[in-house]
Each structure stands twice: as C-alpha cells, then as structure tokens.
Design an enzyme around this catalytic site. Structure first.
Site, PDB file in Angstrom:
ATOM      1  N   LYS A   1     -12.809   6.244   4.802  1.00 54.06           N
ATOM      2  CA  LYS A   1     -12.404   7.464   4.111  1.00 54.06           C
ATOM      3  C   LYS A   1     -13.549   8.463   3.996  1.00 54.06           C
ATOM      4  CE  LYS A   1      -8.384   6.245   1.540  1.00 54.06           C
ATOM      5  NZ  LYS A   1      -7.790   5.835   0.293  1.00 54.06           N
TER       6      LYS A   1
HETATM    7  N1  GLU Z   1      -3.564   1.264  -1.528  1.00 50.00           N
HETATM    8  C1  GLU Z   1      -3.950   0.488  -0.402  1.00 50.00           C
HETATM    9  C2  GLU Z   1      -4.899   1.293   0.458  1.00 50.00           C
HETATM   10  O1  GLU Z   1      -4.961   2.505   0.331  1.00 50.00           O
HETATM   11  C3  GLU Z   1      -2.782   0.044   0.468  1.00 50.00           C
HETATM   12  C4  GLU Z   1      -1.939  -0.950  -0.210  1.00 50.00           C
HETATM   13  C5  GLU Z   1      -0.846  -1.569   0.609  1.00 50.00           C
HETATM   14  O2  GLU Z   1      -0.317  -0.940   1.550  1.00 50.00           O
HETATM   15  O3  GLU Z   1      -0.478  -2.668   0.292  1.00 50.00           O
HETATM   16  O4  GLU Z   1      -5.584   0.708   1.258  1.00 50.00           O
END
Ligand code: GLU
Length: 298
Positions: A266
């Site tokens: 990110k």
């Molecule tokens: N919130 C998680 C992420 O941004 C992804 C969670 C999921 O897809 O189970 O990596």
C-alpha cells in the site's frame, strides 16, 4: 430456488488501493454479476491508529472509477466493536481465551534468547514467531488482579484448547488455489498460527475475529480474496466452528505483481489505482495488466 450468492470486497483504509485490490474488487463484482448475486463493500477499519478517513474516501473514489457499484449502507467495522466483544465474551465463557501480558519487545527478546540456545522458535505462516504459551495456565485471580491494576494486556485464543473444543477435522472448499496449489477440500491447520490475538489494547478486535463475524452476519456465501490470506482461512474456519457460524465457500486468487515481480504494497504509490488513472489508463485497460499475471475476471 437456489440461494442468492453474496460476495464482498473488504479493504482496510490504511493506505491507497493498488492494482491487486482493483483486481480483487473487480473479480468479486464480476462473479456476483455473473450469477445474479450481491456485491458488498466492507470497510475494515478496526486498527484505528492506522486507518484514516481520507484513505476511505480515496478507496470509494477508486472503486467508483473502476465502475463498480455496491450496496449501501457500507458496513464499517469500527461501528461494531460491541459485536466482536460479544463473540470474545462467548469464547471466554468457553474457557478458550486468556489475557496475555507480554509486549512485542518481550516476545522478541524471549524468542531471541531461546534461539540463541540453538533451538529454532516456531513461526506462523507469515513468518512471525508464535506467541509463548506459558500464560495460558496463569491463575485467574492473579491475572484478574493485574488487569485491575491496569496492566496492558491482549486476549489470545488458547489454540490447543480451541482445536480440542471443535472435536474433529476442519476443512473448507477451495475454489481457487493455495500457495502450494491446494484446491478442492482443504484441511485447515489453525495450529500453525499458535495462540492468535483476538483483542488488544489499541484495537478491541482482531482481523480474524471481525472478518469471521462480519462474513457470517452479512450472509457472505463466497469469500474471494488474495492468496496471501489463504492460511488465515484456517483460523476463520476454527472461529466459525467455535461460534456456530456458517461456512462460506472460499476462492483465493493470485496476486498482481509489480513490474519487478514483487508483491505490491500500500505504500507503493506508483502502483496505486490513482496513479494509473492519472496516467490515462482506463479500467478496461487494467485487464491487460491482470492478464500479464495470468489473472482472469471470471
Ligand atoms: N481487510 C483485509 C485487507 O485489506 C482483507 C480481508 C479479507 O478479504 O478477508 O487485506
């Protein structure tokens, strides 16, 4: 009539979406579209120290640009801490969680001192050292007194007790592929994660706990996400069994790689969706980039 399938894209607003997120969102959307299913967006913002409203705004903007529509209202995890707390209370009542007092630094020192004696310390699938298990057996009156004194603590799952409580083999149906090519019926191996954290002072719920609760509450039938979360599914299956939650289907997809072949992060601004938009690429043009990594949208 067969049940309507429910898909979701669940980003964390702790940075900008990159090409890998775009693929995941577009794939979930296309799969939902293809079967007359639903597509949900969930904002996973339990880590209040790292998540920011401006990242959430940027995520929504990027998803709009991708041409994806989602149901409203959008579920935001930070608005549901009470629910995760209830699940934690239930696990506590089952005797499966314990307060854990070691700080990150203490864990690091302990692991280093054990390893200095030539014994390799076990690591989880992400490479982090497993949490030492000594505190599982601390007397509740002692830990209660420490908590009353205000000592910082997390709540951890006693993995051995939790696995014993499930009373049997846990599996899931994998429609994609794991890192070692796993597909079809996969046997969950939650023991590889050790005593996972479920709540800590700076985040009242963990990723594992909130994602499991929310997928169940939102009626998600199909969890489609990157293969980097493949091994986490073992913990999610365990929590589903312990909390009597339904089992979704899983499909872990390949990752979009940077031009240097590395995993995108990110913080990598040049692979952010906004950078592609600014460079004049169309959402359709992204498909060519996905295809380069062998990633399809069906
Ligand atoms: N919130 C998680 C992420 O941004 C992804 C969670 C999921 O897809 O189970 O990596």
């Amino acid at each position: 009539m067969s049940k309507t399938r429910v898909f979701r894209f669940a980003p964390s607003p702790n940075g900008l979406l990159h090409l890998g997120h775009a693929y995941s969102a577009m794939l979930n959307h296309a799969l939902a579209d293809g079967c007359g299913g639903r597509f949900l967006l969930r904002i996973e913002d339990i880590d209040q120290a790292r998540c920011r409203p401006e990242y959430e705004e940027a995520i929504l903007r990027d998803l709009c640009w991708l041409g994806l529509g989602w149901e409203t209202p959008v579920r935001r995890q930070s608005e549901h801490f009470d629910l995760y707390q209830q699940a934690l209370d239930r696990l506590r009542a089952l005797g499966l969680v314990y307060p854990a007092f070691l700080s990150r630094g203490q864990i690091r020192d302990l692991v280093a001192s054990k390893e200095a004696k030539g014994r390799p310390w076990p690591r989880d699938p992400d490479g982090a050292p497993l949490y030492p298990t000594e505190e599982r057996s601390l007397d509740a009156s002692l830990t209660g007194a420490w908590i009353a004194e205000g000592r910082q603590h997390a709540w951890r799952l006693n993995m051995d007790a939790a696995i014993a409580a499930t009373g049997g083999r846990l599996t899931w149906q994998e429609g994609g592929r794991g890192p070692a090519g796993e597909s079809g019926t996969v046997v969950a191996e939650p023991q590889r994660w050790g005593d996972v954290i479920l709540s800590r002072p700076d985040a009242p719920s963990s990723y594992h706990l909130s994602v499991t609760i929310d997928d169940a509450l939102q009626g998600v039938t199909d969890v489609v996400r990157g293969v980097d979360l493949f091994h986490a599914t073992s913990v999610h299956r365990l929590l589903q069994r312990l909390l009597d939650l339904p089992e979704p289907r899983y499909r872990h997809h390949g990752l979009v790689r940077g031009s240097d072949g590395r995993k995108l992060s990110k913080s990598n601004r040049d692979t952010g969706i906004a950078a592609y938009r600014a460079a004049g690429l169309s959402p359709a043009g992204l498909r060519t980039l996905f295809a380069r990594d062998g990633l399809v949208l069906h």
